[in-house]
Scaffold this motif. Sequence first.
Motif, PDB file in Angstrom:
ATOM      1  N   THR A 134       0.841  -1.196   0.000  1.00  0.00           N
ATOM      2  CA  THR A 134       0.000   0.000   0.000  1.00  0.00           C
ATOM      3  C   THR A 134       0.874   1.242   0.000  1.00  0.00           C
ATOM      4  O   THR A 134       2.054   1.201   0.355  1.00  0.00           O
ATOM      5  CB  THR A 134      -0.930   0.045   1.230  1.00  0.00           C
ATOM      6  N   LEU A 135       0.287   2.357  -0.409  1.00  0.00           N
ATOM      7  CA  LEU A 135       0.959   3.650  -0.366  1.00  0.00           C
ATOM      8  C   LEU A 135      -0.080   4.753  -0.404  1.00  0.00           C
ATOM      9  O   LEU A 135      -1.248   4.517  -0.737  1.00  0.00           O
ATOM     10  CB  LEU A 135       1.941   3.793  -1.533  1.00  0.00           C
ATOM     11  N   HIS A 136       0.335   5.939  -0.026  1.00  0.00           N
ATOM     12  CA  HIS A 136      -0.491   7.141  -0.124  1.00  0.00           C
ATOM     13  C   HIS A 136       0.219   8.104  -1.061  1.00  0.00           C
ATOM     14  O   HIS A 136       1.436   8.270  -0.973  1.00  0.00           O
ATOM     15  CB  HIS A 136      -0.669   7.815   1.238  1.00  0.00           C
ATOM     16  N   VAL A 137      -0.537   8.751  -1.933  1.00  0.00           N
ATOM     17  CA  VAL A 137       0.040   9.710  -2.870  1.00  0.00           C
ATOM     18  C   VAL A 137      -0.880  10.930  -2.951  1.00  0.00           C
ATOM     19  O   VAL A 137      -2.103  10.791  -2.917  1.00  0.00           O
ATOM     20  CB  VAL A 137       0.277   9.061  -4.265  1.00  0.00           C
ATOM     21  N   MET A 138      -0.292  12.109  -3.030  1.00  0.00           N
ATOM     22  CA  MET A 138      -1.081  13.322  -3.128  1.00  0.00           C
ATOM     23  C   MET A 138      -1.783  13.376  -4.488  1.00  0.00           C
ATOM     24  O   MET A 138      -1.203  13.035  -5.506  1.00  0.00           O
ATOM     25  CB  MET A 138      -0.187  14.554  -2.934  1.00  0.00           C
ATOM     26  N   GLY A 157      -9.016   4.272  -2.331  1.00  0.00           N
ATOM     27  CA  GLY A 157      -9.805   5.242  -1.590  1.00  0.00           C
ATOM     28  C   GLY A 157      -9.201   6.624  -1.659  1.00  0.00           C
ATOM     29  O   GLY A 157      -8.093   6.818  -2.175  1.00  0.00           O
ATOM     30  N   ILE A 158      -9.955   7.576  -1.164  1.00  0.00           N
ATOM     31  CA  ILE A 158      -9.524   8.972  -1.139  1.00  0.00           C
ATOM     32  C   ILE A 158      -9.682   9.488   0.286  1.00  0.00           C
ATOM     33  O   ILE A 158     -10.751   9.342   0.894  1.00  0.00           O
ATOM     34  CB  ILE A 158     -10.367   9.844  -2.098  1.00  0.00           C
ATOM     35  N   LEU A 159      -8.631  10.075   0.810  1.00  0.00           N
ATOM     36  CA  LEU A 159      -8.678  10.737   2.108  1.00  0.00           C
ATOM     37  C   LEU A 159      -8.901  12.222   1.836  1.00  0.00           C
ATOM     38  O   LEU A 159      -8.000  12.926   1.385  1.00  0.00           O
ATOM     39  CB  LEU A 159      -7.382  10.500   2.878  1.00  0.00           C
ATOM     40  N   LYS A 160     -10.114  12.682   2.046  1.00  0.00           N
ATOM     41  CA  LYS A 160     -10.508  14.052   1.701  1.00  0.00           C
ATOM     42  C   LYS A 160      -9.815  15.074   2.592  1.00  0.00           C
ATOM     43  O   LYS A 160      -9.728  14.890   3.812  1.00  0.00           O
ATOM     44  CB  LYS A 160     -12.032  14.219   1.839  1.00  0.00           C
ATOM     45  N   ASP A 161      -9.344  16.156   1.960  1.00  0.00           N
ATOM     46  CA  ASP A 161      -8.716  17.268   2.687  1.00  0.00           C
ATOM     47  C   ASP A 161      -7.739  16.762   3.754  1.00  0.00           C
ATOM     48  O   ASP A 161      -7.738  17.210   4.889  1.00  0.00           O
ATOM     49  CB  ASP A 161      -9.775  18.165   3.330  1.00  0.00           C
ATOM     50  N   ASP A 162      -6.878  15.863   3.356  1.00  0.00           N
ATOM     51  CA  ASP A 162      -6.011  15.161   4.290  1.00  0.00           C
ATOM     52  C   ASP A 162      -4.693  15.868   4.559  1.00  0.00           C
ATOM     53  O   ASP A 162      -4.076  15.647   5.578  1.00  0.00           O
ATOM     54  CB  ASP A 162      -5.741  13.750   3.749  1.00  0.00           C
ATOM     55  N   LYS A 163      -4.249  16.697   3.618  1.00  0.00           N
ATOM     56  CA  LYS A 163      -2.939  17.338   3.759  1.00  0.00           C
ATOM     57  C   LYS A 163      -3.082  18.847   3.570  1.00  0.00           C
ATOM     58  O   LYS A 163      -3.672  19.307   2.602  1.00  0.00           O
ATOM     59  CB  LYS A 163      -1.959  16.771   2.730  1.00  0.00           C
ATOM     60  N   LEU A 164      -2.516  19.600   4.512  1.00  0.00           N
ATOM     61  CA  LEU A 164      -2.506  21.060   4.453  1.00  0.00           C
ATOM     62  C   LEU A 164      -1.130  21.501   3.976  1.00  0.00           C
ATOM     63  O   LEU A 164      -0.128  21.221   4.624  1.00  0.00           O
ATOM     64  CB  LEU A 164      -2.807  21.651   5.834  1.00  0.00           C
ATOM     65  N   TYR A 171      -5.485  19.261   0.564  1.00  0.00           N
ATOM     66  CA  TYR A 171      -5.423  18.396  -0.607  1.00  0.00           C
ATOM     67  C   TYR A 171      -5.805  16.972  -0.221  1.00  0.00           C
ATOM     68  O   TYR A 171      -5.549  16.524   0.900  1.00  0.00           O
ATOM     69  CB  TYR A 171      -4.005  18.398  -1.208  1.00  0.00           C
ATOM     70  N   ASN A 172      -6.409  16.283  -1.173  1.00  0.00           N
ATOM     71  CA  ASN A 172      -6.773  14.887  -0.967  1.00  0.00           C
ATOM     72  C   ASN A 172      -5.547  13.997  -1.125  1.00  0.00           C
ATOM     73  O   ASN A 172      -4.684  14.266  -1.952  1.00  0.00           O
ATOM     74  CB  ASN A 172      -7.832  14.446  -1.985  1.00  0.00           C
ATOM     75  N   MET A 173      -5.542  12.931  -0.370  1.00  0.00           N
ATOM     76  CA  MET A 173      -4.529  11.885  -0.514  1.00  0.00           C
ATOM     77  C   MET A 173      -5.223  10.658  -1.089  1.00  0.00           C
ATOM     78  O   MET A 173      -6.326  10.313  -0.674  1.00  0.00           O
ATOM     79  CB  MET A 173      -3.884  11.545   0.825  1.00  0.00           C
ATOM     80  N   ILE A 174      -4.560  10.028  -2.032  1.00  0.00           N
ATOM     81  CA  ILE A 174      -5.097   8.848  -2.685  1.00  0.00           C
ATOM     82  C   ILE A 174      -4.444   7.615  -2.049  1.00  0.00           C
ATOM     83  O   ILE A 174      -3.211   7.537  -1.963  1.00  0.00           O
ATOM     84  CB  ILE A 174      -4.813   8.867  -4.205  1.00  0.00           C
TER      85      ILE A 174
END
Length: 183
Positions: A134-138, A157-164, A171-174
């Motif tokens: 797994t990984l997370h990408v902006m 999935g999408i992490l909504k408004d996850d990174k400032l 910004y969302n993280m994928i």
Amino acid sequence: MLISRKDFNIKSLNYTIRSAVEADAEALSDLRLQIDGETENLDREPGEAFIDPKGFQSIIKADTESARNIFLVAETNGRLIGFSRCAGNDLKRFRHKVEFGVGVLKEFWGYGIGKNLLQESISWADENDIKKMTLHVMESNESAMRLYEKLGFVVEGILKDDKLLSDGNFYNMIVMGRLNNLN
């Protein structure tokens, strides 16, 4: 865990991908700090969650001894220019997967270093009965997402408004994952 070193020549740049060793600790500390200051694609501001050489020595030692972790570096002419790490979990319900992260100095983008670090990690995972990476990408890092998809990762999935970020916007993280279908 350790891998065999591999040499690459891309666009006239010779570099090696190999397992990190404890002697890399000081260079890794400096490298991570520099990479954090070169892009907002990663999670940290420069200096945040700083890991000193002793901390890197501990991580490298633990990863080398673990069948669930791998820490790789990319090196050219004796200089570390990138790294990646897969970190697993010893909890039984999560032992089947690892999380992947990567960083490459900006001056070395475009030489396939991140791609080759990921491919080596995928090979290691496939050979060591890791069922999922797994990984997370902006969301704005489209080139990374294309690479991940090309190598078999799918959006989970999408992490909504996850990174400032420094521009004051969220910004969302994928969340992406790759299943090892060989097992």
